[in-house]
Every structure is written in C-alpha cells, then in structure tokens.
Design an enzyme around this catalytic site. Structure first.
Site, PDB file in Angstrom:
ATOM      1  N   ASP A 119      63.845  50.513 101.508  1.00 19.30           N
ATOM      2  CA  ASP A 119      64.461  52.308 101.172  1.00 19.30           C
ATOM      3  C   ASP A 119      62.761  52.710 101.127  1.00 19.30           C
ATOM      4  O   ASP A 119      62.656  52.049  99.772  1.00 19.30           O
ATOM      5  CB  ASP A 119      65.836  52.560 100.641  1.00 19.30           C
ATOM      6  CG  ASP A 119      65.875  53.935 100.883  1.00 19.30           C
ATOM      7  OD1 ASP A 119      66.235  54.482 102.279  1.00 19.30           O
ATOM      8  OD2 ASP A 119      64.971  54.991 100.994  1.00 19.30           O
ATOM      9  N   ARG A 379      62.213  65.340 102.172  1.00 19.14           N
ATOM     10  CA  ARG A 379      61.215  65.181 103.058  1.00 19.14           C
ATOM     11  C   ARG A 379      61.678  66.402 103.667  1.00 19.14           C
ATOM     12  O   ARG A 379      63.117  66.931 103.652  1.00 19.14           O
ATOM     13  CB  ARG A 379      61.608  63.994 103.277  1.00 19.14           C
ATOM     14  CG  ARG A 379      61.097  63.334 102.981  1.00 19.14           C
ATOM     15  CD  ARG A 379      61.382  61.680 103.741  1.00 19.14           C
ATOM     16  NE  ARG A 379      60.421  61.143 102.924  1.00 19.14           N
ATOM     17  CZ  ARG A 379      60.546  59.328 103.328  1.00 19.14           C
ATOM     18  NH1 ARG A 379      61.738  58.636 103.977  1.00 19.14           N
ATOM     19  NH2 ARG A 379      59.523  58.592 102.486  1.00 19.14           N
ATOM     20  N   SER A 534      59.241  56.824 105.628  1.00 20.33           N
ATOM     21  CA  SER A 534      60.544  56.198 105.441  1.00 20.33           C
ATOM     22  C   SER A 534      59.631  55.000 105.930  1.00 20.33           C
ATOM     23  O   SER A 534      58.536  54.325 106.263  1.00 20.33           O
ATOM     24  CB  SER A 534      61.051  56.628 106.452  1.00 20.33           C
ATOM     25  OG  SER A 534      62.325  55.248 106.930  1.00 20.33           O
ATOM     26  N   ARG A 536      61.433  52.788 107.356  1.00 19.78           N
ATOM     27  CA  ARG A 536      62.438  51.708 108.704  1.00 19.78           C
ATOM     28  C   ARG A 536      61.398  51.287 109.525  1.00 19.78           C
ATOM     29  O   ARG A 536      60.442  51.877 109.927  1.00 19.78           O
ATOM     30  CB  ARG A 536      62.909  53.088 109.166  1.00 19.78           C
ATOM     31  CG  ARG A 536      61.357  54.366 110.063  1.00 19.78           C
ATOM     32  CD  ARG A 536      63.074  55.133 110.517  1.00 19.78           C
ATOM     33  NE  ARG A 536      63.062  56.236 109.708  1.00 19.78           N
ATOM     34  CZ  ARG A 536      63.446  56.970 109.598  1.00 19.78           C
ATOM     35  NH1 ARG A 536      63.197  58.208 110.690  1.00 19.78           N
ATOM     36  NH2 ARG A 536      63.752  57.852 108.366  1.00 19.78           N
TER      37      ARG A 536
HETATM   38  C1  MIC Z   1      65.115  57.954 104.662  1.00 11.58           C
HETATM   39  O1  MIC Z   1      65.116  59.260 103.600  1.00 11.58           O
HETATM   40  O2  MIC Z   1      64.026  58.602 105.048  1.00 11.58           O
HETATM   41  C2  MIC Z   1      65.728  57.110 104.675  1.00 11.58           C
HETATM   42  C3  MIC Z   1      66.823  57.028 105.898  1.00 11.58           C
HETATM   43  O3  MIC Z   1      65.838  56.764 103.757  1.00 11.58           O
HETATM   44  C4  MIC Z   1      64.798  56.395 105.041  1.00 11.58           C
HETATM   45  C5  MIC Z   1      65.215  55.116 105.139  1.00 11.58           C
HETATM   46  C6  MIC Z   1      65.458  54.821 107.267  1.00 11.58           C
HETATM   47  O4  MIC Z   1      65.148  55.152 108.330  1.00 11.58           O
HETATM   48  O5  MIC Z   1      67.078  54.127 106.879  1.00 11.58           O
HETATM   49  C7  MIC Z   1      63.230  56.111 103.872  1.00 11.58           C
HETATM   50  O6  MIC Z   1      63.157  56.643 103.087  1.00 11.58           O
HETATM   51  O7  MIC Z   1      63.031  54.494 103.932  1.00 11.58           O
HETATM   52 FE1  SF4 Z   2      68.928  58.757 102.138  1.00  8.79          FE
HETATM   53 FE2  SF4 Z   2      67.717  61.336 102.153  1.00  8.79          FE
HETATM   54 FE3  SF4 Z   2      67.100  59.638  99.730  1.00  8.79          FE
HETATM   55 FE4  SF4 Z   2      66.864  58.519 102.089  1.00  8.79          FE
HETATM   56  S1  SF4 Z   2      66.365  60.124 101.383  1.00  8.79           S
HETATM   57  S2  SF4 Z   2      67.895  57.041 100.976  1.00  8.79           S
HETATM   58  S3  SF4 Z   2      68.504  59.515 103.819  1.00  8.79           S
HETATM   59  S4  SF4 Z   2      68.822  60.404 100.144  1.00  8.79           S
END
Ligand code: MIC
Ligand code: SF4
Length: 642
Positions: A119, A379, A534, A536
């Site tokens: 993450d 974000r 992210s 991801r």
């Molecule tokens: C995010 O804030 O965009 C997320 C969702 O936490 C992502 C991880 C994901 O896409 O599962 C992140 O920040 O890495």
């Molecule tokens: Fe979760 Fe938002 Fe933090 Fe990503 S930025 S880990 S979606 S709380």
C-alpha cells in the site's frame, strides 16, 4: 561526514549494492504489511512461488479496503486472507479492526526497522522512525519469503522544522505546505527526513500524518527521529520494549534541504483534483459544501477524533451537508466510545462509519453530482470518490469540523473560534483480541478459496520484436486511479484479473479494454510522473492481461514503474518532448530485437511505422530488471532461478 537517519537505517539493512543515489540497492525487510485489496494477489503470488512460511520478523495481513459485502466476492477474499495468513505464519487483522497503517502504528511499528507494505501509504510508520516503503504485492510476497527488496538508492531530502504550530494549524498543514512547495513530483527519488526543534515537538501520530502523505510527494518514504515523543507513544501503547533512540548525526548531509517555520503556517487546503493544488483556507473560504468526511489513514487518530468532537461539542453540523466520521482503528473507536467523544459527534449529526478506508477509496459515500466534498484524506483524484464530476478538497480534521458546522469552507483564524485542548493519553486502551495469531509451524491448516479468485496462467516472455499499435496516448500526471480505478464497483474484482481488466482506463477512455483486446498487442504513451498514487499492481497486471507490452512516457512514479517490470511490461522513457509530440494514438510502433537492445545498453530504437520516422527512447533498468522484463515478469524470473 555526518549521516542522515535514513542512511543509517538503510546501511543496517543493506544486503546488496552501496548507498549511492540512483544505484540499485537490496535491503533486508524486517516487517511486512498487506491489505485486502492488494493482499489477495500478494498471497496468491506467495503461494505460487512455493514458500512454506513467512521468513520476516513480523508480517501482518489487514482487511480494511474491500469492506462492503454486497455480494460474496469481498467476503470470500476476507476468508481466503484469514486462512492463508493462518497457514503461512502471518498475523491477521480482520475487518473492523482498523486501517492498516493506523493499526500498525499502534500495535506493531518499531523504530529502526524496515517495513514493506503493499500500500502506497506504508510510509505512515516513518512516524516511528521506520524505513517504511510502499510496493507492489509481488515485491511484498518476495519479502515475506525472505527475499531482499530492490530499489534505486534514494537521495535524502532534509526538512528542518522550526517554531511551533498555532491553534487551528496542524501536522496536515505541514505536509500540505510541502506539497504546495514541491508538487506531486517533488519527492520522487527521495526519502524525506524531518528534523529540528519543530519536529521534536510533534507527537508520533502527528508525525505519522506527515509521513503518510509524503506518498503524495512521490517520495520513497518519509521519517522522523526516534526520541522522547516516540518513547512516550510506545509506552502508552504498552510497547516501550521496542523503543530505541535514533537520530541523524548533527552534521548529517542532505542532498536537498527545505526549512519550514511552523509559526508562519496557515490552515491549508488542496483544491480538486490534485493534492498539490494547495491554497490557504482563507483563499477558498465561503465555498458551499455538500459533504464533509473525517478519517482515512492520514487523519483518524485519537488526537484527530478528539479535536473534531471538541469543535462539534454542543453544536450541530449544517443541515445542507452530510458529515461522516471514520475512526482509524478499533482502539480509537473503543476509546472515544468510552470517553464520550463519540456521543458528542453523533449528537452533532455525524454519520459514524466503521473503522476502515471507506469513502477515501470510494467504498460508499460518493458525493452528489457536481458536489463539493471537504475531506481530511490524502487523495482527491478525479472520480476516486465514486462521483465522476464531484469536487474533492483536502484539509485537516479541524478545518473539516468547523466547516461542517458552517456549511462552507470556513477559516477560523482570527475569528475568535475556540480551539479544543487535547492531551495525548498516557495509556491507550490495549485490546488485541481481534488480531488472529498464525498457526504454529507444523500445525496443519487449510486455505479456503472462493469462486472470485481466478488464478492466472504465466505471461509469455518478451517478444523478439515488439510491434504494436499505440492504444492510448495520455497527458502528464496520470494516476493509478486513472489506469485501474478503485471504488465499490471495481474493488471486489482485485483477485479476478480477467474481470477487473474490463475497467482499465475507464476514467480516461472507456473503450480502452475493448480496443486493446481487439488489437491483441499494444503500447501506451504517457507524460510526466506517469502512474503516481497507489501501489496497486493491478495497474500493471491488468493492462498486461489486455496485451500491453510496452509503455513509453516522459517519467514514471517509482512504484508503478516497479510494477510494470514485475509483470513484464517494458517501461521506456522519452528523451525529448518532440518525440512524444510526434506520436499519435493509433500509430504502429516497432521495437526490433527488443531483448538484445535492452541488454546491450540504455538506448532503444523505436520505429514509428505509420509515420515512417524513428527515435531513440531510453530505459533505466538494472541488469536484474532487464532479465525480469525479458522473462515476462518476476514470477517467471523467480521460477526460472529456482
Ligand atoms: C489508495 O489509497 O489508493 C489505496 C487503495 O490504498 C492503494 C492500494 C490499492 O489500490 O489497493 C494504495 O495507496 O496503494
Ligand atoms: Fe485506505 Fe485511503 Fe489510506 Fe489508501 S489512502 S490506505 S484507501 S485510507
């Protein structure tokens, strides 16, 4: 020459390379963190690599993203994650226990250790003087198996904080000020190290807020020293045993240097649709609001909840808006329910959400059409809230609370607004009963898979000649939310790549998946800071599934570039803007003898068959990465080595 704290910790963990900026290093990983939205793939990959047990000091699997259970998919993933964690030696933090970064800070973070998390906000634990880095799930899977984590050695940006924050100005404003000064690209290739008297005055959770949002600067990670504040926090969490004092040398050398005088900071807000579009709250005051949300891994600590409750005390939020509060963890929720702050927020009209990511990742609470939403999150990319034409603003929890009362973005400075006092608790409520410990080694355990978990066949290695159409040409600052959207509709398919690939680039051009599939093979063109946001890996994996073999962009964000390599997409870089300008969507490009070209040097000749021209792009892959891309990705590479 004095050393930064960042380099001291890296040095202690170095297993390959030397600490020279830009050169590839391999570091030992002490702890890992995964969350459900990236964790299912990470564990499937861990299993595919044939490890029998995690080899780290500590690995924790959290469930905090995919929380809505409107079908069987998410529930199946949660069950898979629980059973796979149990089998392989991983602690499991179930849905309801809280947001991974907040819980990790409370219960597991330890000064001087390394943490790799699937993450991008893993750097939150830099607030406890850890080198905490976000990475793709596959890199975390390798680290769980005991492998080193490779990255280009970062430079260190020293940020000296002087002065003291005034009431209504908070840690969030420090990081928003950093974003205002340096933009979303300003931390790329850096570890940001905060020090100085202003840094010493911040609590561990305030430091965590700043390190958390260093991800938005594009930084590799951020950290503070480990000092009396760290000791106090760990003692209050009944974990003083992991405390060690750590600091940079007095004459530490920083590659770049910034100074922020906290006395002069104002409350700040980031305007739609980028965390670096920062203005003072005063400049945007009066903007009517449809929604206000407090929470997320940036701002959901005890301190944040208390400040919000204190501001709302005896008042009610404006009837023209919806106000949500998401406490960051079960610990925070239990404590505020005992001390009455929760009741105060409920009385003020707050909608209390379960301790999870929630609206931050579009898991519910999408704003109304064309709506204006003020959030304490990190974000605000287009569409991330779940409403394509919504306007999301980012600010501190205190500005959220007072603005919720007023119905508009409100500047409390010099308006006689009382700021509530808050003292960090001397003891937090410690209750780890929800966290599931893993099986002892040797104990038998079954992993349960649901029908939404679709295992993938390996991708083929790199073609001799990459000849394909430009399926998409994009602008600067494309985020992973553009490439692979999240939200309640899409997130349930994180362990089903064929299905999730139908959403690739939906926000930019919804015909992309169909066009890519039809073409069979494809290339994507992009601008600066491509893939920011992210961690991801689905933003690499799903396009690869659709046949994307190469990307050529002006510059990459670190984690996305690593994810492209991991899934065998060749990440090339334009040398000149004119070459980017000369390409049109639909052009046919050819990279002849691709493996040989990238093995023999950094220059790669790209022919534009449609226009009858050619240009030279470059790659910055290490020798190891060259072989990974040629093998068709890290899984093939690792298997080939085994
Ligand atoms: C995010 O804030 O965009 C997320 C969702 O936490 C992502 C991880 C994901 O896409 O599962 C992140 O920040 O890495
Ligand atoms: Fe979760 Fe938002 Fe933090 Fe990503 S930025 S880990 S979606 S709380």
């Amino acid at each position: 020459m004095g050393k930064s704290l960042a380099y001291k910790i890296l040095e202690n963990h170095l297993v390959e390379g030397v600490l020279e900026p830009g050169k590839e290093i391999g570091i030992r990983i002490d702890q890992t963190l995964t969350q459900d939205a990236t964790g299912t793939m990470a564990f499937l990959q861990f299993e595919a690599m044939g490890f029998d047990r995690v080899k780290t000091e500590l690995s924790v699997s959290y469930v905090d993203h995919n929380m809505l259970q409107s079908g069987f998919e998410n529930a199946d993933d949660h069950r898979y994650l629980r059973t796979v964690a149990f089998k392989y030696g991983v602690f499991f933090s179930p849905p309801g226990n809280g947001i991974c970064h907040q819980v990790h800070l409370e219960r597991f973070g330890a000064p001087g250790k390394t943490l790799l998390g699937s993450d991008s906000h893993t750097p939150t634990n830099g607030g406890l003087a850890m080198i905490a880095i976000g990475a793709g799930g596959l890199d975390v899977a390798v680290a769980m198996g005991g492998g080193p984590f490779y990255m280009p050695c970062p430079r260190v940006l020293g940020v000296k904080l002087t002065g003291k924050l005034r009431p209504w100005v908070s840690a969030k404003d420090i990081i928003l000020e950093m974003l205002r000064r340096r933009t979303v690209k300003g931390g790329v290739g850096f570890i940001v190290e905060y020090h100085g008297p202003g840094a010493a005055s911040l609590t561990a959770t305030e430091r965590a807020t700043i390190c958390n949002m260093g991800a938005e600067l594009g930084a590799t990670t951020s950290l503070f020293q480990s000092d009396e504040m760290t000791r106090k926090y760990l003692a209050a969490q009944m974990r003083e045993d992991v405390y060690v004092p750590l600091q940079p040398d007095d004459d530490a050398v920083y590659h770049e240097f910034v100074e922020i005088n906290l006395d002069e900071l104002e409350p700040l807000v980031a305007l739609p649709h980028s965390p670096d579009k920062v203005v003072t709250v005063g400049e945007i005051a009066g903007q009517r609001l449809d929604q206000v949300c407090v929470g997320s891994c940036t701002n959901s600590s005890m301190r944040d909840m208390h400040v919000v409750a204190g501001i709302l005390r005896g008042r009610h939020v404006s009837p023209s808006l919806s106000f949500t509060v998401t406490p960051g963890s079960k610990q925070v929720l239990q404590m505020i329910s005992k001390d009455g702050s929760l009741a105060e927020m409920i009385a003020a009209g707050a909608r209390i959400l379960e301790s999870a990511c929630g609206p931050c990742i579009g898991m519910g609470q999408a704003p109304p059409s064309g709506g204006h939403s003020l959030r304490s999150f990190n974000r605000n990319f287009v569409g991330r809230s779940g409403t394509r034409d919504a306007n999301v603003y980012l600010t501190s929890p205190e500005i959220c609370a007072i603005s919720a009362v007023k119905g508009e973005i409100y500047n409390p400075m010099n308006n006689g607004e009382r700021f509530p006092e808050f003292e960090e608790p001397e003891e937090f409520l410690i209750d780890d009963t929800s966290i599931v410990s893993p099986a002892n080694s040797g104990e038998t355990a079954e992993v349960e898979y649901g029908p939404n978990i679709v295992k993938l066949d390996p991708f083929p290695g790199m073609a001799q000649t990459i000849e394909a159409e430009v399926i998409l040409k994009t602008e600067d600052n494309i985020t992973t939310d553009h490439i692979m959207p999240a939200g309640a509709r899409v997130l349930p398919y994180r362990s089903n790549i064929p299905k999730i690939s139908e959403f690739v680039y939906e926000v930019v051009d919804s015909s992309f998946p169909e066009r890519a599939k039809k073409a069979g093979r494809g290339i994507v063109i992009g601008g600066e800071n491509y893939g920011q946001g992210s961690s991801r890996e689905h933003a690499g994996l799903a396009p690869r599934f659709l046949g994307i073999e190469a990307k050529i962009v002006k510059s990459y964000a670190r984690i996305h570039r690593a994810n492209l390599v991991n899934f065998g997409i060749l990440p090339l870089i334009f040398q000149q803007t004119a070459d980017y300008d000369a390409i049109s969507q639909g052009d046919r490009l050819a990279i002849e003898n691709a493996p040989e070209q990238i093995r023999s040097g950094s220059e790669v000749t790209v022919k534009n068959l449609t226009k009858g021209i050619e240009f030279t792009a470059i790659h910055d892959l290490s020798e190891r990465e060259v072989e990974i891309v040629i093998a068709g990705g890290k899984l093939n590479f690792t298997r080939g080595q085994g």
